[in-house]
Design an enzyme around this catalytic site. Structure first.
Site, short mmCIF file in Angstrom:
data_model
loop_
_atom_site.label_atom_id
_atom_site.label_comp_id
_atom_site.label_asym_id
_atom_site.label_seq_id
_atom_site.Cartn_x
_atom_site.Cartn_y
_atom_site.Cartn_z
N GLY A 101 0.83 -1.19 0.00
CA GLY A 101 0.00 0.00 0.00
C GLY A 101 0.86 1.23 0.00
O GLY A 101 2.10 1.15 -0.05
N GLY B 281 3.51 1.32 2.77
CA GLY B 281 4.62 0.40 2.78
C GLY B 281 4.18 -0.99 2.39
O GLY B 281 3.28 -1.17 1.56
N ASP C 54 -12.86 3.60 6.24
CA ASP C 54 -12.36 2.91 5.04
C ASP C 54 -12.81 1.46 5.03
O ASP C 54 -12.01 0.54 4.82
CB ASP C 54 -10.83 3.00 4.99
CG ASP C 54 -10.29 2.71 3.58
OD1 ASP C 54 -11.07 2.82 2.61
OD2 ASP C 54 -9.10 2.37 3.46
#
Length: 943
Positions: free
Chosen positions: A647, A650, A762
């Site tokens: 992502g 990292g 999210d």
């Protein structure tokens, strides 16, 4: 200061555990209702109670209610003038063990005998600890209204309020339980509430009202698994639950015992009667019989008593059995239908017969009974003035139940029918909490006088007791795995009952006034991995068993802020002022040296530092979570060999701890400023949240630029991978529903179990991870936000999230609420149903809502549902799930349900599907199921 005070210098971080899991089942049953405004007498000219029609009657669907008149209720129990002196033997209800009559809402210690029935009613104060006593409005009170309906107990607080009834006969005994409700505008709001009624841990029925004078009576024949019977009212967000009366009657025999543990009353008919309803004293079990007269039939009766020489197996009232009907034409049969409207409902049917006429030698009465054209019972010959009951023995079902009673060729007289009962079968899908756990937690409640809201079953239905969290595995009894009694004012020693919670993993007894030694029996809990005793008045030292587990890292033990407690032996009682002074001086110098080293080290390092602010205090992540060095992380990941995710922050690597435990290691990229912020946010929330449906935090690494978070490893990857990878085995509909329920549990915990509440921001299929058992857990809290404003409806904040899942109101106005997560969850639910992504690239980037909506409007379920399911699902379950998903997706947030409401709906979907699977297996695949016919487009069936 003595030596035992040295432990007071250790930095303490609190972890709070507040869990709200939910379960549910939904059952159709008919409610017997009474209108207080209807003052009239029942007669042949009045509308039939269940929609009787000439010749072939259509008795409407299950949802249709029987309307009863208040004048009949007030006359219940009036004795009928017998035409002869001899009466059948009848036991007095007062002499029947386990008969309980509760008038809900009258003052404590008050009791009375009902004028009409002479039944003795007592206050409900001894059966429940919560609720408020209220009287119905004066405009709905009258001299003819039954006394127990004049007042109610209302439950404005709590989601679940339960009556605890302990009948003398205990478990595995047949009981009739009846709950009565009359709103009567008791709260002066003139708003009709809707709520749910549970018996034990399983759904009984929904309670709804037509108007303020509408009296609703719910009746169930129930065989409890426990010695205590719990009757619970659940707040579904549609008004405050209340109850007027609660009654329990004990059956001394097993006449109504069936394979199912519960029978919901559908109809109980006094056939041929032209009078009022019949109940106690005529019926020793206090069953209520509704008068029922048929057009095109002749009612007839006898002045002689029935069963005068002895009671029948079902102890039927003579007053009911003295009336009957027969066809107008002796050659005709008795025919009638019941439109159930639902082929999944299953019924037990009981028909009661007694010959009322003294037959001559050349006369005979014999008849056959059919259901849906199939033989039920042949050659029935009723006995003169004695009851005979014919029951189905096996379950009966269908959208229509057609009955026909016709005389045999050898019979000279037409068929008759005296009385009839029909019950809907209610399977107990949810098991009650493990008895050992129940006994232990009840002792703890009694020992420490814990919260009055601890009522009913600890883990079900729908929500656990406050401070508890339970594990649910199919049909096995729930087990208590977490207990948070922090800041509850607990006094005295730690009770041995805690050691009886054998599945306990988390125990928080912090910030109380517990005294005495820390008992070693807590080390006998095999799964315990977190024990917080901070802020008490314990003395002594850590027992060897607990110390051993602490040293091996299998137990996170916290005993700070116990002034008389010694954490590190040897422990001495002597008073010594020199040693504390030296210790304080050394500690001061050590801290000063550490600050100098840190300052010099900080000058040489970039400004990337993982700092976390918990809800109660500030500090670094190094507090009480397991710290891993960077070299350990390299070893754990085998030099970062296996990448399992990437992502903007990292990379995520697969690894193994020293004990073989698999983990996922998320390492922050040094070039990601946004990733650093997300890491800090995620760490902040991981310090606070602990729930079985949230990814568990194992530890962290924080060495200069090498910053990483370590989680439990989820063997089955993300939900997105399962839905998008066509090479994987397709998830079944039952598995998809359970995943949806798991995610809903997690979100409900974030919204209502955390203080302050947390909005994930999210929610998407990529952030839903599946373990080896396909249990779903929500991950990635990098965008999460607290919602601390108690009196505000929203937060104004910058928009973050993922395109396709983003709440349109939040996107356009920057107004963030918990309903933003509800919208995102609705998209995930559509993904589960359709097997398609949020944005359909193959359809010119069409949003999934825009693709589903027209198909849904046409009722085209075949095109909506993931074709990989191949029709293996219950249609009603899928339609309910679709409706739930679409309810989450209005563009205006206030039109969306809460996660609690969503969870309730999904549990009902799951219950429907489980029942469908069980029926399919039990019947050996020989009967028609509700699977989707690939050649037919099916719309939603009536529910």
């Amino acid at each position: 200061m003595d030596d035992e005070c040295r432990g007071a210098w250790t930095l303490v971080y609190k972890l709070w555990f507040i869990f709200i899991p939910v379960l549910t089942v939904f059952v159709f049953t008919e409610e017997s209702t009474v209108l207080a405004s209807d003052i009239a007498s029942l007669g042949d000219s009045e509308p039939d109670l269940i929609g009787h029609k000439p010749a072939r009657r259509n008795l409407h669907d299950v949802a249709k209610e029987s309307t009863v008149l208040v004048s009949d209720i007030t006359l219940l129990g009036d004795s009928e003038t017998e035409l002869i002196n001899h009466k059948p033997a009848r036991r007095k209800l007062d002499d029947v063990d386990s008969s309980i009559s509760i008038d809900c809402g009258i003052p404590e210690d008050f009791h009375y005998a009902d004028v009409k029935t002479e039944l003795h009613y007592a206050s409900d104060a001894g059966f429940i600890d919560t609720g408020l006593n209220k009287n119905i409005s004066l405009q709905y009170q009258s001299e003819t209204l039954q006394r127990s309906l004049m007042n109610v107990r209302s439950f404005p607080q709590g989601k679940r309020n339960c009556y605890t009834i302990k009948p003398a006969e205990g478990k595995d005994t047949v009981y009739l339980i009846r709950a009565s409700f009359m709103y009567g505008n008791y709260d002066d709001r003139d708003q009709l509430p809707e709520f749910e009624l549970y018996v034990g841990v399983n759904s009984w029925d929904s309670v709804k009202f037509d108007n303020a004078s509408h009296i609703v009576m719910k009746e169930i024949i129930h065989v409890p698994l426990m010695d205590s019977v719990y009757v619970c009212l659940l707040n579904t967000g549609s008004g405050t639950p209340f109850i007027s009366a609660l009654e329990l009657r004990h059956f001394h025999d097993s006449s109504y015992r069936t394979q199912s543990r519960s029978l919901l009353l559908y109809k109980r008919l006094d056939v041929g009667s032209t009078g009022e309803m019949v109940r106690y004293k005529d019926d020793s079990y206090d069953r209520i019989w509704f008068p029922y007269n048929m057009p095109n039939c002749v009612p007839f009766d006898t002045p002689l008593p029935i069963d005068s020489l002895g009671e029948s197996d079902y102890k039927l009232p003579s007053r009911v059995m003295k009336t009957a009907v027969k066809p107008l034409n002796d050659r005709d049969s008795l025919d009638f239908d019941f439109e159930t409207g639902d082929s999944t409902l299953e019924f037990y049917v009981y028909m009661h017969f007694a010959e009322l006429e003294k037959l001559q030698e050349n006369q005979s009465r014999e008849f056959d009974i059919q259901i849906n054209g199939l033989p039920w019972k042949n050659s029935v010959v009723p006995n003169y003035l004695n009851s005979t009951t014919i029951d189905t023995r096996k379950l009966v079902r269908g959208t229509k139940l057609s009955f026909s009673i016709s005389k045999t060729s050898d019979s000279s007289l037409p068929p008759i029918l005296n009385a009839m009962e029909m019950y809907i079968v209610k399977d107990s899908l949810q098991a009650p909490t493990d008895q050992g756990d129940v006994d232990a937690i009840i002792k703890i409640k009694s020992r420490y006088a814990v919260d009055k809201t601890w009522q009913g079953d600890p883990c079900a239905p729908r929500t656990c007791w406050d401070g508890l969290n339970c594990t649910y595995t199919g049909y096995d009894p729930p087990r208590i795995i977490s207990l948070d009694l922090s800041s509850r004012g607990l006094l005295g020693n730690i009770d041995p009952s805690f050691a009886d919670l054998r599945e306990l993993q988390y125990l928080d007894l912090s910030n109380n006034s517990l005294t005495g030694q820390l008992p070693d029996f807590l080390s006998e809990l095999p799964l315990l991995r977190f024990l917080n005793l901070t802020g008490n008045k314990l003395s002594g030292s850590i027992p060897s068993g607990l110390m051993g587990r602490k040293n091996t890292g299998s137990l996170d033990l916290r005993v700070d802020k116990n002034p008389d407690f010694c954490q590190s032996p040897p422990c001495k009682k002597e008073k010594n002022f020199v040693v504390p002074l030296v210790a304080a001086t050394v500690s001061f110098l050590a801290i000063l040296l550490a600050l100098v080293v840190y300052w010099r080290f900080k000058r040489k390092q970039p400004d990337v530092k993982l700092v976390v602010k918990s809800h109660d205090e500030e500090g670094s992540l190094e507090s009480n979570n397991r710290h891993f060095t960077y070299s350990e992380v390299v070893s754990i990941t085998n030099n970062f060999q296996t990448v399992i995710g990437k992502g903007g922050f990292g990379t995520v690597y697969h690894g193994y701890l020293a004990d073989g435990t698999q983990v996922a290691v998320k390492m922050l990229s040094t070039s990601s400023n946004q990733g650093s912020k997300q890491f800090r946010t995620e760490a902040q929330f991981l310090m606070r949240v602990h729930h079985r449906n949230l990814a568990s935090f194992v530890g962290y690494c924080n060495e200069g630029t090498n910053i990483g978070l370590i989680y439990e490893y989820m063997a089955n990857g993300s939900l997105q991978q399962h839905l998008s990878d066509k090479t994987k085995n397709a998830l079944s509909w039952k598995e998809r529903l359970q995943i949806a329920v798991d995610v809903a549990h997690g979100l409900e915990y974030l919204h209502y179990g955390c203080k302050p509440p947390i909005i994930h921001r999210d929610v998407k299929s990529a952030n839903i991870l599946l373990n080896e058992d396909l249990q779903a857990k929500i991950a990635d809290f990098g965008f999460s936000r607290d919602f601390p404003l108690e009196n505000e409806s929203h937060l104004s904040t910058a928009v973050v999230g993922t395109f396709g899942y983003l709440d349109p109101e939040y996107f356009s106005s920057n107004r963030l609420t918990e309903k933003s997560d509800v919208y995102s969850f609705g998209i995930v639910l559509l993904e589960l149903i359709t097997g398609r992504p949020a944005i359909l690239r193959s359809h010119e980037n069409t949003h999934i809502v825009d693709w589903v909506s027209p198909n849904l409007a046409r009722g085209d379920i075949r095109s909506i549902v993931d074709p990989r399911l191949q029709g293996s699902f219950d249609t009603n379950s899928v339609w309910k799930a679709l409706e739930t998903a679409m309810a989450c997706l209005p563009s205006i947030s206030i039109q969306r349900p809460t996660m609690t409401q969503v969870l309730i709906e999904l549990k009902e979907c799951s219950t429907i599907e489980i029942a469908h699977d069980e029926t399919w297996r039990m019947e050996g695949n020989t009967f028609e199921t509700n699977s989707v016919d690939p050649e037919i487009e099916m719309g939603p069936q009536a529910r």
